[in-house]
Design a protein around this motif. Structure first.
Motif, PDB file in Angstrom:
ATOM      1  N   ASP A   1      -1.045   0.286 -23.318  1.00  0.00           N
ATOM      2  CA  ASP A   1      -1.539  -0.725 -22.391  1.00  0.00           C
ATOM      3  C   ASP A   1      -1.227  -0.289 -20.959  1.00  0.00           C
ATOM      4  N   PRO A   2      -2.156  -0.511 -20.024  1.00  0.00           N
ATOM      5  CA  PRO A   2      -1.898  -0.110 -18.633  1.00  0.00           C
ATOM      6  C   PRO A   2      -0.805  -0.957 -17.997  1.00  0.00           C
ATOM      7  N   VAL A   3      -0.064  -0.340 -17.101  1.00  0.00           N
ATOM      8  CA  VAL A   3       0.940  -1.026 -16.283  1.00  0.00           C
ATOM      9  C   VAL A   3       0.567  -0.766 -14.834  1.00  0.00           C
ATOM     10  N   GLU A   4       0.539  -1.794 -14.030  1.00  0.00           N
ATOM     11  CA  GLU A   4       0.097  -1.663 -12.643  1.00  0.00           C
ATOM     12  C   GLU A   4       0.927  -0.629 -11.884  1.00  0.00           C
ATOM     13  N   ASP A   5       0.230   0.294 -11.212  1.00  0.00           N
ATOM     14  CA  ASP A   5       0.852   1.325 -10.360  1.00  0.00           C
ATOM     15  C   ASP A   5       1.724   2.308 -11.137  1.00  0.00           C
ATOM     16  N   GLN A   6       1.537   2.390 -12.471  1.00  0.00           N
ATOM     17  CA  GLN A   6       2.321   3.324 -13.263  1.00  0.00           C
ATOM     18  C   GLN A   6       1.424   4.051 -14.258  1.00  0.00           C
ATOM     19  N   ILE A   7       1.878   5.239 -14.677  1.00  0.00           N
ATOM     20  CA  ILE A   7       1.152   6.030 -15.672  1.00  0.00           C
ATOM     21  C   ILE A   7       1.762   5.754 -17.036  1.00  0.00           C
ATOM     22  N   THR A   8       0.937   5.325 -17.985  1.00  0.00           N
ATOM     23  CA  THR A   8       1.433   5.041 -19.332  1.00  0.00           C
ATOM     24  C   THR A   8       0.826   5.966 -20.378  1.00  0.00           C
TER      25      THR A   8
ATOM     26  N   LEU B   1       5.567   6.158 -15.985  1.00  0.00           N
ATOM     27  CA  LEU B   1       6.024   6.958 -14.840  1.00  0.00           C
ATOM     28  C   LEU B   1       5.460   6.353 -13.565  1.00  0.00           C
ATOM     29  N   LYS B   2       6.334   6.149 -12.593  1.00  0.00           N
ATOM     30  CA  LYS B   2       5.933   5.526 -11.334  1.00  0.00           C
ATOM     31  C   LYS B   2       6.279   6.426 -10.159  1.00  0.00           C
ATOM     32  N   GLU B   3       5.289   6.688  -9.310  1.00  0.00           N
ATOM     33  CA  GLU B   3       5.559   7.410  -8.062  1.00  0.00           C
ATOM     34  C   GLU B   3       6.191   6.449  -7.061  1.00  0.00           C
ATOM     35  N   CYS B   4       7.229   6.918  -6.379  1.00  0.00           N
ATOM     36  CA  CYS B   4       8.028   6.054  -5.518  1.00  0.00           C
ATOM     37  C   CYS B   4       8.148   6.628  -4.113  1.00  0.00           C
ATOM     38  N   SER B   5       8.470   5.772  -3.174  1.00  0.00           N
ATOM     39  CA  SER B   5       8.871   6.236  -1.852  1.00  0.00           C
ATOM     40  C   SER B   5      10.260   6.842  -1.958  1.00  0.00           C
ATOM     41  N   ALA B   6      10.655   7.602  -0.945  1.00  0.00           N
ATOM     42  CA  ALA B   6      11.981   8.221  -0.958  1.00  0.00           C
ATOM     43  C   ALA B   6      13.078   7.161  -1.022  1.00  0.00           C
ATOM     44  N   GLU B   7      12.855   6.052  -0.319  1.00  0.00           N
ATOM     45  CA  GLU B   7      13.863   4.989  -0.285  1.00  0.00           C
ATOM     46  C   GLU B   7      13.996   4.317  -1.654  1.00  0.00           C
ATOM     47  N   GLU B   8      12.854   4.023  -2.290  1.00  0.00           N
ATOM     48  CA  GLU B   8      12.899   3.384  -3.604  1.00  0.00           C
ATOM     49  C   GLU B   8      13.518   4.320  -4.641  1.00  0.00           C
ATOM     50  N   TYR B   9      13.144   5.599  -4.559  1.00  0.00           N
ATOM     51  CA  TYR B   9      13.690   6.590  -5.485  1.00  0.00           C
ATOM     52  C   TYR B   9      15.210   6.660  -5.364  1.00  0.00           C
ATOM     53  N   GLN B  10      15.709   6.722  -4.135  1.00  0.00           N
ATOM     54  CA  GLN B  10      17.149   6.803  -3.900  1.00  0.00           C
ATOM     55  C   GLN B  10      17.873   5.579  -4.458  1.00  0.00           C
ATOM     56  N   LYS B  11      17.285   4.422  -4.248  1.00  0.00           N
ATOM     57  CA  LYS B  11      17.890   3.176  -4.710  1.00  0.00           C
ATOM     58  C   LYS B  11      17.965   3.129  -6.235  1.00  0.00           C
ATOM     59  N   LEU B  12      16.915   3.622  -6.902  1.00  0.00           N
ATOM     60  CA  LEU B  12      16.840   3.543  -8.355  1.00  0.00           C
ATOM     61  C   LEU B  12      17.709   4.574  -9.059  1.00  0.00           C
ATOM     62  N   THR B  13      17.889   5.752  -8.437  1.00  0.00           N
ATOM     63  CA  THR B  13      18.487   6.864  -9.177  1.00  0.00           C
ATOM     64  C   THR B  13      19.839   7.353  -8.666  1.00  0.00           C
TER      65      THR B  13
ATOM     66  N   ASN C   1      11.966  -1.861 -18.423  1.00  0.00           N
ATOM     67  CA  ASN C   1      12.403  -2.023 -17.025  1.00  0.00           C
ATOM     68  C   ASN C   1      13.640  -1.186 -16.699  1.00  0.00           C
ATOM     69  N   GLU C   2      13.982  -0.269 -17.597  1.00  0.00           N
ATOM     70  CA  GLU C   2      15.183   0.548 -17.433  1.00  0.00           C
ATOM     71  C   GLU C   2      14.803   1.952 -16.972  1.00  0.00           C
ATOM     72  N   VAL C   3      15.556   2.506 -16.020  1.00  0.00           N
ATOM     73  CA  VAL C   3      15.301   3.875 -15.569  1.00  0.00           C
ATOM     74  C   VAL C   3      15.675   4.840 -16.686  1.00  0.00           C
ATOM     75  N   ALA C   4      14.697   5.653 -17.097  1.00  0.00           N
ATOM     76  CA  ALA C   4      14.906   6.598 -18.203  1.00  0.00           C
ATOM     77  C   ALA C   4      14.921   8.044 -17.731  1.00  0.00           C
ATOM     78  N   GLY C   5      14.499   8.285 -16.497  1.00  0.00           N
ATOM     79  CA  GLY C   5      14.478   9.652 -15.969  1.00  0.00           C
ATOM     80  C   GLY C   5      13.820   9.688 -14.609  1.00  0.00           C
ATOM     81  N   TRP C   6      13.684  10.898 -14.062  1.00  0.00           N
ATOM     82  CA  TRP C   6      13.096  11.029 -12.732  1.00  0.00           C
ATOM     83  C   TRP C   6      12.733  12.478 -12.453  1.00  0.00           C
ATOM     84  N   THR C   7      12.003  12.672 -11.371  1.00  0.00           N
ATOM     85  CA  THR C   7      11.716  14.018 -10.863  1.00  0.00           C
ATOM     86  C   THR C   7      11.420  13.915  -9.375  1.00  0.00           C
ATOM     87  N   TRP C   8      11.870  14.905  -8.621  1.00  0.00           N
ATOM     88  CA  TRP C   8      11.516  14.917  -7.203  1.00  0.00           C
ATOM     89  C   TRP C   8      11.544  16.342  -6.665  1.00  0.00           C
ATOM     90  N   GLY C   9      10.826  16.542  -5.552  1.00  0.00           N
ATOM     91  CA  GLY C   9      10.781  17.850  -4.917  1.00  0.00           C
ATOM     92  C   GLY C   9      10.014  17.770  -3.613  1.00  0.00           C
TER      93      GLY C   9
END
Length: 385
Positions: A187-194, A203-215, A265-273
């Motif tokens: 099922d689709p989730v708004e602003d996320q890849i399922t 998977l959700k693309e985030c701003s640098a600030e949101e990414y920092q806060k979450l991870t 709703n739980e953070v399961a992983g991340w990637t950035w570069g």
């Protein structure tokens, strides 16, 4: 009491831009047999049933059997027609249906004169719409491991290779391997890849600030608490930090990308570069939380990241890893990354550098430089050999 299986039946006829799909009918037997006979040489290497189809009666018996399967909800099989001419040109269907597990296999073949025109892709994409209507979540494609055309068709349409089954089929006295590809219709989730993530993941693309806060705290849990790491900012003086800040004020903002993997709703992983030169992107950090590993999540995140970076136009995508981090190194090597160096780093110790060159000729030149590839005519011309 056993709960009744909820079976849904599709329409007997569908159409797409260039195709019409009509449920099997006994009046199609002669035309379908002629099409099979005409394509016998192409179908024989991959489809064992072709050898047993030697008369119209055999095709009629097959259609009558399939109609019975349809009534039970076991198989929904269609004859595929060219929309412009109403000519029968192939076959497409949902097979091996499991209603409890919301799973179906796709089966198809097309007339040799209509190959290479994107019609199978059109059929697969159309079938995904029907599959969602029927409530299927998992679609499978299987093919002989040597059937390059079918393999490429699956990959081109977003299916992922789930496994290779060695010596699964004995055909004409020869053991054959089978490839199985799968696509998850989440099922689709708004602003996320399922799509193509296991159930509950996105998977959700985030701003640098949101990414920092979450991870931020999870970075420490995954890396700092388990490894000997020197965070350079912790040893710099105020003067050094001020000078670095001033240096970076003069730099134009490079491209940067952050994405967070969620399980519900739980953070399961991340990637950035970020973009670190005119043509290259540095994959700084990726992780899957320990409780979610071993489910192909890192591979899926890597594939999505690579697709985006290649589309952006980066020529070089590279990363650095602890030399013992096989959980990341092996998937990247399978994805086409090549080992391009090693380094001793004051923060992280011994590291292995991995590089993916998006240009095929550059990849070939790198393999030649390593001594792992004899020069072909293109390489000889480039290096004047």
């Amino acid at each position: 009491m056993v709960k009744a299986i909820d079976i849904k039946f599709p329409l007997k006829e569908y159409s797409s831009e260039r195709l019409i799909f009509r449920a099997r009918a006994v009046n199609q037997a002669k035309e379908l047999y002629r099409l099979i006979n005409r394509n016998r040489q192409n179908l024989n290497p991959w489809m064992p049933w072709v050898e047993g189809t030697r008369a119209v009666e055999h095709t009629l018996q097959y259609i009558e059997m399939i109609l019975g399967f349809w009534d039970k909800g076991d198989t929904f099989d269609y004859s595929m027609f060219d929309k412009a001419t109403n000519k029968l040109i192939g076959s497409f269907g949902f097979h091996t249906i499991n209603w409890n597990n919301k799973t179906s296999h796709l089966g198809y073949w097309i007339d040799k004169d209509f190959e290479g025109k994107g019609l199978i892709t059109e059929a697969i994409q159309e079938s995904e719409k029907w599959a969602r209507e029927l409530g299927f979540r998992r679609l499978c494609l299987t093919c002989d491991a040597r059937n390059t055309r079918s393999k490429n068709s699956a990959l081109r349409n977003g299916f992922i290779l789930e496994g290779q089954f060695v010596d699964e089929v004995l055909y004409r006295g020869e053991w054959r391997d089978t490839l199985r590809f799968v696509k998850f219709l989440n099922d689709p989730v708004e602003d996320q890849i399922t799509e193509n993530f296991p159930y509950g993941f996105s998977l959700k693309e985030c701003s640098a600030e949101e990414y920092q806060k979450l991870t931020a705290d999870l970075h420490k849990k995954v890396f700092d608490d388990n490894e000997l790491i020197l965070r350079t900012a912790s040893v710099l003086s105020d003067s050094e930090k001020a000078k670095l800040k001033k240096l970076n004020e003069k730099r134009s903002a490079p491209y940067q990308s952050q994405a967070v993997l969620f399980y519900k709703n739980e953070v399961a992983g991340w990637t950035w570069g970020f973009q670190d030169s005119r043509e290259s992107y540095y994959m700084v950090n990726s992780a899957i939380m320990p409780e979610f590993r071993g489910r192909g999540l890192y591979k899926r995140v890597l594939d999505l990241t690579m697709e985006k970076l290649i589309q952006k136009g980066f020529q070089k995508i590279w990363s650095r890893h602890s030399i013992l981090n096989n959980a990341v190194i092996i998937p990247k090597l399978k994805r086409g990354f090549q080992i391009t160096g090693s380094e001793l780093n004051e923060s992280f110790g011994s590291l292995l550098n991995l590089t993916y060159l998006t240009n095929e000729t550059r990849r070939k030149a790198l393999a030649f430089r390593s001594g792992n590839l004899k020069p072909d005519e293109e390489i000889k011309k480039i290096f004047k050999l």
